[in-house]
Design a protein around this motif. Structure first.
Motif, PDB file in Angstrom:
ATOM      1  N   THR A 113       0.803  -1.225   0.000  1.00 16.61           N
ATOM      2  CA  THR A 113       0.000   0.000   0.000  1.00 16.61           C
ATOM      3  C   THR A 113       0.835   1.273   0.000  1.00 16.61           C
ATOM      4  O   THR A 113       0.321   2.337  -0.321  1.00 16.61           O
ATOM      5  CB  THR A 113      -0.936   0.033   1.226  1.00 16.61           C
ATOM      6  OG1 THR A 113      -0.141  -0.133   2.395  1.00 16.61           O
ATOM      7  CG2 THR A 113      -1.966  -1.061   1.155  1.00 16.61           C
ATOM      8  N   LEU A 135      -7.244   1.054   2.845  1.00 21.55           N
ATOM      9  CA  LEU A 135      -6.944  -0.277   2.325  1.00 21.55           C
ATOM     10  C   LEU A 135      -5.929  -0.981   3.230  1.00 21.55           C
ATOM     11  O   LEU A 135      -6.113  -2.143   3.622  1.00 21.55           O
ATOM     12  CB  LEU A 135      -6.384  -0.137   0.900  1.00 21.55           C
ATOM     13  CG  LEU A 135      -6.222  -1.403   0.075  1.00 21.55           C
ATOM     14  CD1 LEU A 135      -7.521  -2.181   0.014  1.00 21.55           C
ATOM     15  CD2 LEU A 135      -5.768  -1.058  -1.341  1.00 21.55           C
ATOM     16  N   PHE A 153      -5.513   4.401  -0.038  1.00 18.93           N
ATOM     17  CA  PHE A 153      -4.520   3.451   0.489  1.00 18.93           C
ATOM     18  C   PHE A 153      -4.457   3.358   2.014  1.00 18.93           C
ATOM     19  O   PHE A 153      -4.275   2.264   2.539  1.00 18.93           O
ATOM     20  CB  PHE A 153      -3.144   3.722  -0.120  1.00 18.93           C
ATOM     21  CG  PHE A 153      -3.074   3.247  -1.523  1.00 18.93           C
ATOM     22  CD1 PHE A 153      -2.958   1.896  -1.797  1.00 18.93           C
ATOM     23  CD2 PHE A 153      -3.174   4.129  -2.583  1.00 18.93           C
ATOM     24  CE1 PHE A 153      -2.917   1.436  -3.101  1.00 18.93           C
ATOM     25  CE2 PHE A 153      -3.146   3.675  -3.896  1.00 18.93           C
ATOM     26  CZ  PHE A 153      -3.014   2.331  -4.155  1.00 18.93           C
ATOM     27  N   PHE A 212     -13.199  -3.169  -0.668  1.00 27.52           N
ATOM     28  CA  PHE A 212     -13.514  -3.059  -2.102  1.00 27.52           C
ATOM     29  C   PHE A 212     -13.573  -1.584  -2.512  1.00 27.52           C
ATOM     30  O   PHE A 212     -12.950  -1.178  -3.491  1.00 27.52           O
ATOM     31  CB  PHE A 212     -14.855  -3.749  -2.359  1.00 27.52           C
ATOM     32  CG  PHE A 212     -15.397  -3.525  -3.737  1.00 27.52           C
ATOM     33  CD1 PHE A 212     -14.792  -4.119  -4.843  1.00 27.52           C
ATOM     34  CD2 PHE A 212     -16.519  -2.732  -3.948  1.00 27.52           C
ATOM     35  CE1 PHE A 212     -15.295  -3.920  -6.115  1.00 27.52           C
ATOM     36  CE2 PHE A 212     -17.019  -2.533  -5.218  1.00 27.52           C
ATOM     37  CZ  PHE A 212     -16.403  -3.127  -6.304  1.00 27.52           C
ATOM     38  N   LYS A 245      -8.682   3.904  -4.563  1.00 28.48           N
ATOM     39  CA  LYS A 245      -7.259   4.047  -4.243  1.00 28.48           C
ATOM     40  C   LYS A 245      -7.053   4.789  -2.925  1.00 28.48           C
ATOM     41  O   LYS A 245      -6.187   5.654  -2.805  1.00 28.48           O
ATOM     42  CB  LYS A 245      -6.507   4.764  -5.377  1.00 28.48           C
ATOM     43  CG  LYS A 245      -6.702   4.087  -6.723  1.00 28.48           C
ATOM     44  CD  LYS A 245      -5.470   4.194  -7.576  1.00 28.48           C
ATOM     45  CE  LYS A 245      -5.680   3.600  -8.957  1.00 28.48           C
ATOM     46  NZ  LYS A 245      -5.668   2.144  -8.953  1.00 28.48           N
ATOM     47  N   SER A 260     -10.122   0.032  -2.427  1.00 26.82           N
ATOM     48  CA  SER A 260      -9.206  -0.311  -3.514  1.00 26.82           C
ATOM     49  C   SER A 260      -9.674   0.312  -4.825  1.00 26.82           C
ATOM     50  O   SER A 260      -8.865   0.678  -5.669  1.00 26.82           O
ATOM     51  CB  SER A 260      -9.078  -1.829  -3.644  1.00 26.82           C
ATOM     52  OG  SER A 260     -10.302  -2.375  -4.032  1.00 26.82           O
ATOM     53  N   GLN A 261     -10.976   0.457  -4.994  1.00 31.57           N
ATOM     54  CA  GLN A 261     -11.456   1.099  -6.217  1.00 31.57           C
ATOM     55  C   GLN A 261     -11.095   2.577  -6.247  1.00 31.57           C
ATOM     56  O   GLN A 261     -10.759   3.125  -7.278  1.00 31.57           O
ATOM     57  CB  GLN A 261     -12.972   0.927  -6.314  1.00 31.57           C
ATOM     58  CG  GLN A 261     -13.352  -0.459  -6.789  1.00 31.57           C
ATOM     59  CD  GLN A 261     -14.496  -0.426  -7.763  1.00 31.57           C
ATOM     60  OE1 GLN A 261     -15.467   0.289  -7.556  1.00 31.57           O
ATOM     61  NE2 GLN A 261     -14.388  -1.183  -8.834  1.00 31.57           N
ATOM     62  N   PRO A 283       2.395   1.573  -4.900  1.00 34.26           N
ATOM     63  CA  PRO A 283       1.674   2.608  -5.648  1.00 34.26           C
ATOM     64  C   PRO A 283       2.573   3.751  -6.080  1.00 34.26           C
ATOM     65  O   PRO A 283       2.171   4.561  -6.912  1.00 34.26           O
ATOM     66  CB  PRO A 283       0.627   3.101  -4.657  1.00 34.26           C
ATOM     67  CG  PRO A 283       0.548   2.050  -3.601  1.00 34.26           C
ATOM     68  CD  PRO A 283       1.901   1.463  -3.527  1.00 34.26           C
TER      69      PRO A 283
END
Lengths: 317, 282, 669
Positions: free
Chosen positions: A27, A282, A279, A271, A277, A274-275, A31
């Motif tokens: 994470t 996440l 982080f 979900f 972003k 993550s869609q 990225p």
């Protein structure tokens, strides 16, 4: 015994440490440039640098990692970018929701799958066995969203027995909550059933074929008692760990089910994160899932070692 | 009484007498063929034409047996070629995972000791996160693409397969033929790849088929969640996620037929895997 | 049978048993009949795969799922056992028939305490609840378990194999059954433990007056334990009669062959070879028109191949399934009796000095070997004997360079120091010291062909190319008396004996000076064992190779060994010429080992009390003092005796002077 417990807890801690590194790499490292991601491709290099300095993402990775883990240990997983709220707060609420769904699924599947596995083993090679084994295998491999769709079509749309969304109205009572969770739980139940039943069946068959079961039968013990004391007692013990290890798969399934049934659980949250972003969210979500999984494995192992005389009493003395 | 060793012939006997294996093989074959030759079989262009939009969400009819989707494309045509995407991605991921996992499992199982402990811990850490979530995490970080899906699933399979191969290698290491090879001063490389490896291939074959089923499961879940696959390519999981909002309007055909296709493919593949596992493990 | 004879307890009549293999039913047992009288012990003996256990399980009504009784009847005290209702069957198992199994370590439920498992039996017998725990303690005491009150609270994994077998025996005799079935009850146990269990079974049998069906592959054990015996071969009863008659005056060629295969205490390898039985057991369900043994029988004639003989009565209340029982004693030998001639040299080959090996287990040191000094001469056989856990295999591994010994240990080969680990040894040294393993199934790579297994060793140990190695491989196959038809075979196509020959050929690929043989025949049937021992003796004579021969079978050791080294808890207790060590006076431990062997000496048995101590906590003083029947006092408990050379080439580690040992041991008999 206590040595075993300490060792087991130590191993769990090491695993969690490694897990936190993996999550950090996934994470924070993968990225790439955080500020660039936030500011977009047209921001100036100075602006990016400035934001990185403000976020602390210009520091050496080790420092960032230690900082992140240190805060996490104090219950601070940072701010969610999309929700602008503390990650811990978001996760806490979602975790409670997911736990409810998971509990409904487990309460249904564990007795069902154990019974299915035992019956299949006792009727080995017969039609009942084939039905349970092949049926269980098929149920296990069909993705949750496929069975979920069929359930929604049949039970929510055609029959209208259950709501097609899992979120109960505000302030709903216990029964209403359970009622709205049954339909989403069934896809999870189907996936877990085949797996647990299969492991149970294998364990029971091993115990039936074991020498000690032969001894018990040839002693003249009644069949029912042999099955209870010799077969089930030895066969079901190892399945504790297997059931616990399924917690992980269950959580994976939660993502799909919660998205399909629009349920605000941890899977849905991950979900969304993550869609979008998000982080920090996440990272926090994945870490919490890892901890939940490790804790359930730890508890299962401790329960197993406490119930198993080979570990509890130790070797020859 | 001596323990019978299973030969190729006996294994084949076990497989041949398993009706579920044949059912699974037939289903799998249908989907593999439609993945390869699908374009020759479809009544319409699965990718659709601009005029299709006029014909959107039509129920099943003589012209469109499975109805049409939200862009007016023929659902049957898209179902027929929809196996291609999932099969290639799953197969590629499983092949990568099997190759890497086998290599890792052989090395870790043979050398044991500290390497084994360290890799065992990393493996446990990996396994604490469900595959779907690991994949989502990686795809969020790397950006969605088909190759990313293959790589993530392959890499997550690596330690899983390594774990199984390692256990098999550990069992083989106990056998005296390994000691005999050491007494001939064979290199570790030779012992590992020429002596031990041929004896663990059965385990690898079984592991491969089981993992392939699981890869398909995961790829479908990811495509349902909208991760990593090209939106233009016909895909069952994506079709369901794009159309299940219409269910409340009683428009079930763009969802139900891909769902049935998925169910039949995964059941078929797993019946084959189960048949192979039983033949090799007995 | 005389008319006045009382009705037998067990009558097995024309028993046939089939197994379903694939889709076919194959005959495993055909037309087996025998009876066991009241208080009689009947032995069923035969090599692996002959159907012994199948018969026992049919009697227990517990055939495997793919087995069925296809014909005949089994009657216990006149009652047919084949067609019992489930309740009647339970009643028979509770009160009339009990069994003791081969592997005691898996025979008890691992998650229930010993006491509760034994108490079951009393509960089933209807003993009131408040009496049961006392009955459990009584029965455990009866099977000579020391401190039964403590053992009842134990779980199976806390007890040794010997103890577990006593518990199983206790459960079996608790109901004083009419028939006790013992299926290889001592196989896998150490000889000393085996001896104790056998004594126990004999005493209990006399005590409760039960009839016994005793199943074993060991002729010696059967002979010691049984009144009458039946010899099984390929599912047929080949011979039956009083144990004494069957074993001393056999009237079936198979029995004759089996007995001749056994090494005896009178004849050594330099006097005569062992006789063997050529050929192989027919496969399960083979369609054989005539006598099942005709293929392997040296006196078979046409009639033997066409007509199956009946089990015919002979004089002296015995039976033989042979057309020519009177010719059986004059069965021609399968191999010439002439032993191979050996060179006699006394040059030292391998000198092991001060070799120790300490393992670290859970942070504690385990002293597996402690200061071993041993010399092996060119072309001689040194046998290493001792119970399991004595360090025999560790010594072999150190010598072979699989495990490195502790600092200060020195091993030399022909005067040159040998590198501690095989990977540091030169090609010549590697080829010079090789090994033959116990289990031929495990020793050969199942995916490689015979040609590859031997050829690879030839190439590596001789440093030659493919072509010369192929030639040498063929030579080696011939040397181990294997035909060229096996050249490309895989191990699964070979019998156990053939696999062992391949393993031997591999060990001889590089002209070894020393071959370590770790129980090379213990996984084999007696007839195969004899052939392998003959082969080893021949190869030794041809190649002038030395053997370090690890074995628990003292008869084999006595036959083959020139010198014997006795190990206990990582130490050498006695080393000397075989004749001297076996002849005595012996070390008290050797004495116990010898008296444990079932057929060497009859008479009073030296009992070893307790179990071999853990090598991580060796006792103070003499290692053997905790179990020594001849312990003389405090000195044994405080000071460890040295290994002293009392005569040329003979050393002993004991506080008792040799002369005194001789006096003590002479008073036995």
């Amino acid at each position: 015994m206590s040595r075993y417990v300490l060792r087991r807890i130590g191993l769990a801690l090491i695993t969690l440490l490694l897990l936190s590194m993996l999550v950090f790499i996934g994470t924070q490292l993968l990225p790439g440039d955080v500020a660039r991601r936030v500011l977009g491709p047209f921001a100036t290099a100075e602006a990016v640098e400035a934001l990185n300095a403000r976020l602390g993402t210009d520091r050496p990775l080790v420092v960032q990692y230690v900082d992140w883990v240190g805060s996490a240990l104090q219950g601070d997983l940072g701010q969610s970018i999309t929700f602008s709220r503390p990650v811990t707060e978001l996760l806490g609420r979602a975790l409670v929701n997911s736990a409810k769904l998971a509990t409904v699924a487990f309460v249904i599947v564990v007795p069902l799958a154990l019974a299915g596995g035992v019956v299949a083993a006792l009727r080995r090679g017969k039609l009942t066995d084939r039905i349970i084994t092949v049926g269980g295998l098929s149920a296990t491999v069909i993705p949750e969203f496929v069975s979920g769709i069929v359930l929604i079509i049949v039970f929510a749309i055609i029959l209208d027995w259950f709501p097609s969304t899992a979120t109960p109205p505000e302030g709903a009572g216990f029964l209403t909550q359970v009622h709205s969770l049954i339909l989403p739980a069934i896809p999870l139940v189907l996936v877990l059933f085949g797996y647990i039943a299969r492991i149970t069946r294998a364990g029971v068959i091993e115990a039936i074929d074991a020498d000690y079961t032969r001894t018990a039968i040839l002693k003249g013990l009644p069949r029912g008692r042999v099955i209870r004391r010799d077969v089930l007692r030895n066969a079901l013990l190892p399945t504790i760990a297997v059931i616990a290890s399924q917690v992980g798969y269950l959580i994976g399934g939660l993502v799909v089910v919660e998205v399909l049934f629009s349920y605000q659980g941890i899977g849905r949250l991950i979900f969304d994160a993550s869609q979008k972003k998000d982080f920090p969210l996440l990272a926090g979500g994945v870490l919490v899932i890892g901890v939940a999984f490790q804790v359930s494995m730890l508890l299962a192992d401790l329960a197993y070692s406490w119930l198993n005389p080979r570990i509890r009493v130790g070797a020859k003395s | 009484m001596t323990v019978p060793t299973t030969s190729r012939v006996q294994r084949w006997h076990v497989i041949r007498r398993s009706p579920t294996f044949w059912v699974g093989a037939a289903i799998t074959l249908v989907w593999v063929l439609s993945a390869i030759f699908g374009d020759l079989l479809t009544p319409y262009d699965p990718l659709g034409t601009p005029q299709d939009v006029l014909n959107r969400l039509q129920p099943p009819s003589a012209a469109n047996w499975f109805g049409t989707d939200e862009l007016g494309r023929d659902v049957l045509s898209r179902v027929i070629v929809g196996a291609r995407q999932v099969l290639t991605v799953s197969l590629a991921a499983t092949v990568i995972g099997t190759i890497l996992g086998t290599a890792l499992g052989l090395v870790v199982g043979y050398y044991g000791g500290l390497v084994d402990d360290i890799i065992g811990r990393i493996l446990d850490a990996f396994l604490s996160i469900p595959l779907v979530i690991t994949a989502m995490l990686a795809l969020a970080a790397l950006g969605p693409n088909t190759f990313g899906v293959i790589l993530v699933i392959g890499l997550v399979f690596t330690p899983l397969i390594a774990k199984t191969v390692r256990a098999a290698v550990l069992a083989e290491r106990q056998l005296d033929y390994v000691t005999a090879a050491q007494l001939l001063k064979e290199s570790s490389f030779y012992i590992l790849f020429v002596e031990i490896f041929p004896n663990v291939t059965n385990v690898i074959i079984v592991e491969f088929t089981v993992r392939l089923g699981y890869a398909i499961f995961t790829v479908l879940a990811l495509s349902f969640l909208g991760f990593g696959l090209e939106p233009s390519i016909p895909d069952w999981g994506l079709a369901i996620s794009q159309h299940y909002q219409y269910l409340t309007g009683n428009i079930w055909w763009p969802v139900l037929f891909p769902a049935l296709a998925i169910a039949s493919l995964v059941v078929g593949i797993n019946l084959v895997a189960d048949g192979i596992a039983q033949a090799f493990e007995n | 049978m005389s008319e006045a004879a009382p009705k037998p307890i067990l009558e097995v009549e024309n028993l046939g048993i089939d197994y379903k293999i694939g889709t076919e039913w194959k005959t495993a047992i055909r037309d087996v009949s025998f009876t066991i009288d009241r208080q009689e012990t009947f032995g069923l003996v035969g090599e692996s795969g002959c159907g012994k256990t199948t018969v026992a399980m049919a009697i227990m009504h517990y055939l495997p799922r793919n087995g069925r009784v296809s014909s005949g009847s089994i009657r216990l005290a006149g009652r047919d056992l084949v067609d019992l209702s489930p309740n009647e069957l339970r009643d028979v198992r509770v009160n009339q028939i009990s069994m003791v199994y081969q592997n005691p370590s898996t025979a008890l439920n691992p998650s229930i305490r010993i006491g509760a498992q034994v108490a079951d039996v009393f509960e089933l017998m209807g003993v009131p609840k408040d009496e049961r725990s006392q009955r459990v303690i009584d029965i455990l005491a009866k099977v000579q378990i020391a401190d039964p009150a403590r053992v009842v609270g134990r779980y199976p994994h806390q007890l040794s194999g010997g103890m577990l077998q006593r518990v199983v025996i206790a459960m079996a005799i608790a109901s004083e059954p009419t028939l006790l079935v013992l299926d290889e009850p001592t196989t896998g146990l150490d000889a000393t433990v085996e001896a104790e269990v056998l004594d126990l079974v004999s005493n209990l049998r006399d005590d409760i007056g039960t009839s016994v069906l005793y199943i074993s592959h060991s002729l010696a054990v059967i002979r010691r334990m049984c009144d009458r015996v039946g010899v099984l071969y390929a599912g047929r009863l080949m011979a039956e009669g009083a144990a004494e008659a069957v074993f001393t005056d056999p009237r079936h060629p198979y029995t004759v062959g089996l007995l001749r295969s056994l090494p005896s205490s009178e004849i050594g390898r330099d006097e005569a070879t062992l006789d063997t039985i050529p050929g192989f057991l027919p496969p399960l369900g083979a369609d054989i028109k005539g006598c099942v043994y005709a293929d392997r029988c040296a006196i078979a004639e046409d009639i033997c191949r066409d007509v199956e003989p009946d089990l015919k009565p002979l004089t002296g209340n015995r039976f033989s399934r042979c057309h020519f029982p009177d010719r059986a004693p004059d069965l021609p030998r399968a191999v010439a009796a002439e032993p191979p001639v050996r060179q006699t040299e006394t040059e030292p080959l391998v000198e092991i000095s001060n070799v120790s090996k300490t393992f670290i287990q859970d942070g504690h040191p385990v002293y597996a070997l402690n200061g071993i000094d041993l010399t092996i001469h060119v072309g001689e056989t040194v046998a290493l004997v001792g119970e399991s856990g004595s360090g025999k295999t560790t010594l072999a591994k150190v010598l072979l360079g699989i495990d490195a010994p502790d600092e200060g240990s020195v091993i030399t080969l022909s005067g040159e120091e040998l590198a501690a680990e095989v990977r540091d040894r030169g090609q010549e040294d590697v080829g010079a010291v090789q090994m033959v393993f116990q289990n031929p199934d495990s020793a050969l790579n199942r995916r490689h062909s015979v040609r590859r297994i031997i050829g690879r060793a030839v190439r590596l140990l001789r440093g030659v190319g493919r072509k010369p190695s192929d030639e040498r491989t063929r030579d080696l196959l011939a040397e181990v008396r294997m035909g060229m038809e096996y050249y490309n075979a895989k191990p699964r196509h070979l019998s156990g004996g053939l696999k062992q020959r391949v393993a031997i050929a591999r060990a001889f690929a590089g002209s070894p000076a020393l071959v370590v043989c770790d129980e090379p025949t213990s996984a084999l049937d007696v007839s195969v064992q004899a052939a392998i021992i003959n082969l080893l003796a021949e190869l030794q004579a041809e190649e002038n190779v030395a053997y370090l021969f690890i074995s628990h079978d003292l008869n084999v050791v006595r036959y083959l060994a020139d010198r014997v080294a006795v190990m206990y808890l990582g130490r050498l207790m006695e080393v000397g010429p075989a004749k001297r060590v076996f002849g005595g006076p012996h070390h008290p431990y050797t004495e116990a080992l010898l008296s444990a062997a079932p057929d060497l000496q009859e008479g009073a048995r030296i009992r070893l009390e307790g179990e071999i101590p853990s090598a991580s906590e060796p006792p103070p003083g003499c290692m053997f003092q905790t179990r020594c029947p001849r312990k003389i006092g405090e000195i044994c408990e405080t000071i460890e005796p040295d290994l002293v050379e009392t005569e040329a080439g003979y050393s002993i580690r004991c506080h008792i002077p040799v002369a005194e040992l001789g006096r003590l041991q002479a008073t036995r008999v």
